[in-house]
Motif scaffolding. Structure first.
Motif, PDB file in Angstrom:
ATOM      1  N   VAL A  79      14.051  15.599  -9.401  1.00 11.79           N
ATOM      2  CA  VAL A  79      14.412  14.685 -10.494  1.00 11.79           C
ATOM      3  C   VAL A  79      15.908  14.430 -10.370  1.00 11.79           C
ATOM      4  CG1 VAL A  79      14.487  14.312 -12.979  1.00 11.79           C
ATOM      5  CG2 VAL A  79      12.596  15.615 -11.972  1.00 11.79           C
ATOM      6  N   ARG A  80      16.290  13.154 -10.150  1.00 17.36           N
ATOM      7  CA  ARG A  80      17.696  12.828 -10.022  1.00 17.36           C
ATOM      8  C   ARG A  80      18.399  13.032 -11.356  1.00 17.36           C
ATOM      9  NH1 ARG A  80      19.114   9.953  -5.397  1.00 17.36           N
ATOM     10  NH2 ARG A  80      21.197  10.522  -6.101  1.00 17.36           N
ATOM     11  N   SER A  81      19.520  13.734 -11.303  1.00 18.70           N
ATOM     12  CA  SER A  81      20.273  14.017 -12.529  1.00 18.70           C
ATOM     13  C   SER A  81      20.982  12.756 -13.030  1.00 18.70           C
ATOM     14  CB  SER A  81      21.299  15.123 -12.271  1.00 18.70           C
ATOM     15  OG  SER A  81      22.236  14.705 -11.288  1.00 18.70           O
ATOM     16  N   ARG A  82      21.249  12.745 -14.361  1.00 20.87           N
ATOM     17  CA  ARG A  82      22.024  11.670 -14.981  1.00 20.87           C
ATOM     18  C   ARG A  82      23.159  12.297 -15.768  1.00 20.87           C
ATOM     19  NH1 ARG A  82      19.277   7.158 -18.013  1.00 20.87           N
ATOM     20  NH2 ARG A  82      21.134   6.111 -17.183  1.00 20.87           N
ATOM     21  N   ALA A  83      24.326  11.772 -15.568  1.00 21.99           N
ATOM     22  CA  ALA A  83      25.521  12.362 -16.182  1.00 21.99           C
ATOM     23  C   ALA A  83      25.361  12.458 -17.694  1.00 21.99           C
ATOM     24  CB  ALA A  83      26.753  11.527 -15.834  1.00 21.99           C
ATOM     25  N   GLY A  84      25.594  13.656 -18.221  1.00 20.88           N
ATOM     26  CA  GLY A  84      25.573  13.869 -19.658  1.00 20.88           C
ATOM     27  C   GLY A  84      24.202  13.909 -20.281  1.00 20.88           C
ATOM     28  N   LYS A  85      23.140  13.911 -19.464  1.00 20.44           N
ATOM     29  CA  LYS A  85      21.786  13.925 -20.013  1.00 20.44           C
ATOM     30  C   LYS A  85      20.980  15.073 -19.412  1.00 20.44           C
ATOM     31  CE  LYS A  85      21.217   9.049 -21.230  1.00 20.44           C
ATOM     32  NZ  LYS A  85      20.310   7.884 -21.172  1.00 20.44           N
ATOM     33  N   SER A  86      20.258  15.786 -20.262  1.00 25.26           N
ATOM     34  CA  SER A  86      19.346  16.812 -19.785  1.00 25.26           C
ATOM     35  C   SER A  86      17.991  16.171 -19.503  1.00 25.26           C
ATOM     36  CB  SER A  86      19.200  17.935 -20.817  1.00 25.26           C
ATOM     37  OG  SER A  86      18.715  17.413 -22.048  1.00 25.26           O
ATOM     38  N   VAL A  87      17.181  16.846 -18.697  1.00 28.66           N
ATOM     39  CA  VAL A  87      15.868  16.296 -18.329  1.00 28.66           C
ATOM     40  C   VAL A  87      14.891  16.548 -19.474  1.00 28.66           C
ATOM     41  CG1 VAL A  87      13.956  16.420 -16.694  1.00 28.66           C
ATOM     42  CG2 VAL A  87      16.312  16.679 -15.875  1.00 28.66           C
ATOM     43  N   PRO A  88      14.325  15.489 -20.071  1.00 24.82           N
ATOM     44  CA  PRO A  88      13.367  15.673 -21.172  1.00 24.82           C
ATOM     45  C   PRO A  88      12.086  16.349 -20.695  1.00 24.82           C
ATOM     46  CG  PRO A  88      14.197  13.417 -21.078  1.00 24.82           C
ATOM     47  CD  PRO A  88      14.598  14.076 -19.802  1.00 24.82           C
ATOM     48  N   LEU A  89      11.343  16.948 -21.617  1.00 21.14           N
ATOM     49  CA  LEU A  89      10.102  17.625 -21.281  1.00 21.14           C
ATOM     50  C   LEU A  89       9.107  16.663 -20.629  1.00 21.14           C
ATOM     51  CD1 LEU A  89       8.235  20.066 -21.308  1.00 21.14           C
ATOM     52  CD2 LEU A  89       7.580  19.457 -23.661  1.00 21.14           C
ATOM     53  N   GLU A  90       9.010  15.436 -21.129  1.00 15.72           N
ATOM     54  CA  GLU A  90       8.053  14.482 -20.570  1.00 15.72           C
ATOM     55  C   GLU A  90       8.363  14.177 -19.108  1.00 15.72           C
ATOM     56  OE1 GLU A  90       5.137  12.883 -21.597  1.00 15.72           O
ATOM     57  OE2 GLU A  90       5.286  14.577 -22.970  1.00 15.72           O
ATOM     58  N   VAL A  91       9.641  14.079 -18.773  1.00 16.70           N
ATOM     59  CA  VAL A  91      10.033  13.838 -17.381  1.00 16.70           C
ATOM     60  C   VAL A  91       9.683  15.067 -16.534  1.00 16.70           C
ATOM     61  CG1 VAL A  91      11.964  13.384 -15.819  1.00 16.70           C
ATOM     62  CG2 VAL A  91      11.851  12.251 -18.063  1.00 16.70           C
ATOM     63  N   LEU A  92       9.906  16.248 -17.079  1.00 13.68           N
ATOM     64  CA  LEU A  92       9.578  17.490 -16.375  1.00 13.68           C
ATOM     65  C   LEU A  92       8.073  17.572 -16.106  1.00 13.68           C
ATOM     66  CD1 LEU A  92      11.232  19.897 -15.352  1.00 13.68           C
ATOM     67  CD2 LEU A  92      10.674  21.088 -17.471  1.00 13.68           C
ATOM     68  N   LEU A  93       7.270  17.173 -17.110  1.00 10.42           N
ATOM     69  CA  LEU A  93       5.813  17.182 -16.930  1.00 10.42           C
ATOM     70  C   LEU A  93       5.383  16.145 -15.894  1.00 10.42           C
ATOM     71  CD1 LEU A  93       4.611  17.647 -20.628  1.00 10.42           C
ATOM     72  CD2 LEU A  93       4.538  19.339 -18.779  1.00 10.42           C
ATOM     73  N   ASP A  94       6.043  14.975 -15.911  1.00 10.85           N
ATOM     74  CA  ASP A  94       5.744  13.969 -14.891  1.00 10.85           C
ATOM     75  C   ASP A  94       6.006  14.528 -13.494  1.00 10.85           C
ATOM     76  OD1 ASP A  94       4.947  12.063 -16.686  1.00 10.85           O
ATOM     77  OD2 ASP A  94       6.805  10.893 -16.630  1.00 10.85           O
ATOM     78  N   ALA A  95       7.174  15.134 -13.311  1.00 14.56           N
ATOM     79  CA  ALA A  95       7.535  15.691 -12.009  1.00 14.56           C
ATOM     80  C   ALA A  95       6.585  16.828 -11.626  1.00 14.56           C
ATOM     81  CB  ALA A  95       8.975  16.187 -12.032  1.00 14.56           C
TER      82      ALA A  95
END
Length: 251
Positions: A172-188
């Motif tokens: 999952v490509r990081s985005r400055a100042g943003k944590s990875v949401p749970l939904e994105v984690l589940l997608d990955a």
């Protein structure tokens, strides 16, 4: 029994022994016993063709040695070709095992697979998908895993991989100042299971950590890494989620 390489060497030795003892070999002799300086001086009996002169018998042994050498080289070349073909077949099988059915149908039909490029360009190996504002990179085999690790991910990007099953790496490509949401984690996580041997189970445990906490395994296979500071994620797969991420309709 002598191998092809050993046989050629021994035949050449016998030719040398005959050459060194030509003075004591009479024409029409069927065999001769000589001191074998290649074997600590032990007596060696050499078979001869009575119809040939001693010199011709020596030359015959040299000719047989050359034929044995060619035979050995041809066998080695055939073995190298067979090993190369085996390696290529194993790589093709590895790639085939981690290719989804929709991609296979697209390959057979000649259609371009429907997938998001995430704005990364065509030079990115494997597949890419979009989850909200986050881009997901998917390696489907060891070559793509290694290429992504070497050239296409950064230290703060997130890495996911099935815990107890071989499979592709998902980032999952990081985005400055943003944590990875749970939904994105589940997608990955769903994609990591989809491109692994755990696909048919419908669920699996996964490792996840940032790329900067991965360590390459010393002398290990291409792309193999050891995670540190990893966390565990248990994911139950959802076909609709995978279909959405890969941009295809339900099968």
């Amino acid at each position: 029994l002598l191998g092809a390489g050993d046989e050629s060497g021994r035949l050449r030795d016998l030719g040398d022994l005959l050459t060194a003892n030509l003075y004591q070999i009479e024409s029409g002799t069927a065999r001769v016993e000589v001191d074998d300086y290649t074997n600590d001086g032990a007596l060696t009996v050499i078979e001869l063709d009575p119809s040939k002169s001693p010199q011709e018998n020596a030359r015959a042994y040299y000719d047989r040695a050359q034929r044995a050498e060619r035979k050995s080289k041809n066998a080695q070349d055939e073995m190298s070709s067979a090993l190369a073909a085996k390696e290529a077949a194993e790589k093709a099988l590895e790639s085939l095992e981690t290719t989804d059915h929709a991609a296979l149908r697209s390959l057979i039909s000649g259609e371009k697979p429907r997938q998001s490029t995430g704005g990364l360009g065509s030079g990115t190996p494997g597949l890419t998908a979009q989850s909200g504002d986050f881009t997901i990179l998917i390696g489907r085999n060891s070559r793509e895993n290694d290429e992504l690790l070497r050239r296409h991910v950064r230290g703060n990007d997130l890495w996911l991989h099935t815990r107890d099953y071989p499979g592709g790496y998902v980032f999952v490509r990081s985005r400055a100042g943003k944590s990875v949401p749970l939904e994105v984690l589940l997608d990955a996580g769903n994609l990591a299971i989809h491109y692994s041997k755990a696909k048919t189970n419908g669920r699996a445990d996964l490792f996840y950590t940032q790329v900067k906490y991965l360590r390459r395994a010393k002398d290990g296979p291409k792309g193999l890494v050891i995670p540190t500071q990893e966390k565990n994620l248990h994911v139950v797969t959802e076909e609709s989620r995978v279909n959405r991420l890969l941009g295809r309709t339900a099968e």
